[in-house]
Design an enzyme around this catalytic site. Structure first.
Site, mmCIF file in Angstrom:
data_model
loop_
_atom_site.group_PDB
_atom_site.id
_atom_site.type_symbol
_atom_site.label_atom_id
_atom_site.label_comp_id
_atom_site.label_asym_id
_atom_site.label_seq_id
_atom_site.Cartn_x
_atom_site.Cartn_y
_atom_site.Cartn_z
ATOM 1 N N HIS A 1 2.404 4.753 -4.924
ATOM 2 C CA HIS A 1 2.869 5.904 -5.688
ATOM 3 C C HIS A 1 2.968 5.481 -7.153
ATOM 4 O O HIS A 1 2.650 4.337 -7.506
ATOM 5 C CB HIS A 1 4.218 6.418 -5.154
ATOM 6 C CG HIS A 1 5.235 5.326 -4.970
ATOM 7 N ND1 HIS A 1 5.811 4.665 -6.029
ATOM 8 C CD2 HIS A 1 5.756 4.755 -3.857
ATOM 9 C CE1 HIS A 1 6.651 3.763 -5.571
ATOM 10 N NE2 HIS A 1 6.633 3.785 -4.250
ATOM 11 N N GLN B 1 15.567 -7.475 -3.683
ATOM 12 C CA GLN B 1 14.295 -8.191 -3.475
ATOM 13 C C GLN B 1 13.849 -8.877 -4.776
ATOM 14 O O GLN B 1 13.412 -10.031 -4.763
ATOM 15 C CB GLN B 1 13.212 -7.211 -3.007
ATOM 16 C CG GLN B 1 11.815 -7.811 -2.979
ATOM 17 C CD GLN B 1 10.781 -6.870 -2.381
ATOM 18 O OE1 GLN B 1 10.635 -6.798 -1.180
ATOM 19 N NE2 GLN B 1 10.059 -6.144 -3.230
ATOM 20 N N GLY C 1 0.826 -1.210 0.000
ATOM 21 C CA GLY C 1 0.000 0.000 0.000
ATOM 22 C C GLY C 1 0.852 1.248 0.000
ATOM 23 O O GLY C 1 2.032 1.204 -0.354
ATOM 24 N N GLU D 1 12.226 -2.603 -9.788
ATOM 25 C CA GLU D 1 13.696 -2.692 -9.738
ATOM 26 C C GLU D 1 14.271 -1.800 -8.650
ATOM 27 O O GLU D 1 15.438 -1.941 -8.285
ATOM 28 C CB GLU D 1 14.298 -2.289 -11.093
ATOM 29 C CG GLU D 1 14.131 -3.354 -12.148
ATOM 30 C CD GLU D 1 14.836 -2.991 -13.448
ATOM 31 O OE1 GLU D 1 15.309 -1.840 -13.570
ATOM 32 O OE2 GLU D 1 14.882 -3.856 -14.335
ATOM 33 N N GLY E 1 5.282 4.571 -8.945
ATOM 34 C CA GLY E 1 6.096 3.373 -9.192
ATOM 35 C C GLY E 1 5.237 2.118 -9.143
ATOM 36 O O GLY E 1 5.333 1.244 -10.022
ATOM 37 N N HIS E 2 4.384 2.015 -8.117
ATOM 38 C CA HIS E 2 3.477 0.858 -8.033
ATOM 39 C C HIS E 2 2.519 0.840 -9.227
ATOM 40 O O HIS E 2 2.255 -0.209 -9.811
ATOM 41 C CB HIS E 2 2.612 0.930 -6.763
ATOM 42 C CG HIS E 2 3.372 0.859 -5.473
ATOM 43 N ND1 HIS E 2 3.525 1.945 -4.646
ATOM 44 C CD2 HIS E 2 4.005 -0.184 -4.867
ATOM 45 C CE1 HIS E 2 4.214 1.582 -3.571
ATOM 46 N NE2 HIS E 2 4.527 0.310 -3.681
HETATM 47 O O1 PAF Z 1 8.138 -4.477 -1.962
HETATM 48 C C1 PAF Z 1 7.189 -4.551 -1.161
HETATM 49 O O2 PAF Z 1 6.327 -3.667 -1.101
HETATM 50 C C2 PAF Z 1 7.101 -5.757 -0.235
HETATM 51 O O3 PAF Z 1 8.361 -6.188 0.172
HETATM 52 C C3 PAF Z 1 6.284 -6.924 -0.834
HETATM 53 C C4 PAF Z 1 6.964 -7.506 -2.061
HETATM 54 C C5 PAF Z 1 4.888 -6.461 -1.194
HETATM 55 C C6 PAF Z 1 6.166 -8.063 0.198
HETATM 56 O O4 PAF Z 1 5.528 -7.633 1.351
#
Ligand code: PAF
Length: 288
Positions: free
Chosen positions: A39, A158, A36, A153, A41-42
């Site tokens: 922004h 991650q 949540g 990225e 980017g999401h």
């Molecule tokens: O990048 C994130 O926002 C978090 O690490 C994710 C991948 C949603 C896991 O909780």
């Protein structure tokens, strides 16, 4: 649950009921997991998912397992109504909003433990972090069962950790990385930028400039150790603390020898401004 206009599911069975018909219709399902505080980017990841898939599910879940005691779990921004509006505008097809009880019931006991690209860098300062991320992402993958999943990225380590987990655990999911989106001054977009004071915000873009110069120095053939030391000195001058400034193999995050760059390379850094931790990274163009 607040009244949301966009289709949403708060339980695994409601999620699966919604998705079942898509699967029966052989539609390709894309998944964008988030915590949540969305922004651009999401939203760019949702758009990328729309471009590759027939239906897109985004999850919003602030995952307690990836926060250590004393980190910002309680203060992490929670902006559900604004998030739902942004996802509606981006034509996301379904928001999945699991609760803590659904994700981690009282007798919950499993955890994914990682090595490989999870070692070093972020794990030095946040040793709990990637096991927590992998655990929640594996659960979300099993719940949504998407064909493709999309990660920014901006959180480069991650992204590699998830790719490795998908390979190791045989998830039938293609993982795609979306380019980092930046503010006008170059600061990588992040939900945690909201924590920065006005003064910190004006200093924060320096991180992108330092990484850009570091990448350019490597591209120009400067020895890695020398270019890295220079970038670290600049980071120490610009920020309150420096966790790391590194150049690593772009596919494994393995350390690189101090000769001419022969493998695809990424420069990565984590620094602190007051109580806020900023991370960023940039690709380095190596001779092909
Ligand atoms: O990048 C994130 O926002 C978090 O690490 C994710 C991948 C949603 C896991 O909780």
């Amino acid at each position: 649950m607040q009244n949301l206009q966009i289709p949403h599911a708060t339980t695994i069975s409601a999620l699966r009921t919604r998705i079942r018909t898509w699967r029966e219709d052989k539609l390709r399902i894309g998944f964008v997991p988030t915590m949540g505080a969305l922004h651009e980017g999401h939203i760019s990841l949702v758009r990328l998912a729309k471009a590759h898939c027939d239906r897109v599910v985004a999850s919003i879940f602030v995952n307690p397992k990836q926060f250590a005691a004393g980190e910002d779990l309680d203060t992490y921004p929670r902006t559900l109504i604004a998030d739902a509006e942004k996802l509606t505008d981006a034509q996301c097809d379904l928001i999945y909003l699991p609760t803590n009880e659904i994700m981690y019931p009282q007798d919950y006991s499993a955890s994914i433990s990682l090595k490989g690209p999870a070692l070093g860098l972020e794990s030095e300062a946040r040793p709990h972090f990637f096991d927590g991320v992998a655990t929640v992402v594996a659960k979300l993958f099993n719940q949504v069962r998407p064909d493709m999943a999309f990660f920014g990225e901006k959180d480069y380590q991650q992204l590699l950790v998830i790719r490795q987990m998908v390979k190791d655990l045989d998830f039938p999911i293609d993982v795609l990385g979306g380019e980092t989106l930046r503010e006008k001054d170059g600061l990588a977009m992040s939900s945690r930028n909201a924590y920065l004071s006005a003064d910190e915000r004006s200093r924060a873009a320096r991180l992108n400039a330092i990484l850009t110069d570091f990448a350019a120095a490597l591209e120009a053939g400067r020895p890695l150790a020398e270019a890295r030391a220079e970038a670290e000195t600049a980071a120490r001058a610009g920020f309150d603390a420096v966790d790391y400034v590194e150049a690593r193999c772009a596919t494994t995050l393995a350390k690189l020898p101090d000769g001419p760059l022969e493998t695809p390379t990424r420069v990565l850094a984590a620094v602190r401004l007051g109580s806020t931790r900023l991370i960023d990274n940039r690709p380095v163009k190596t001779p092909s």
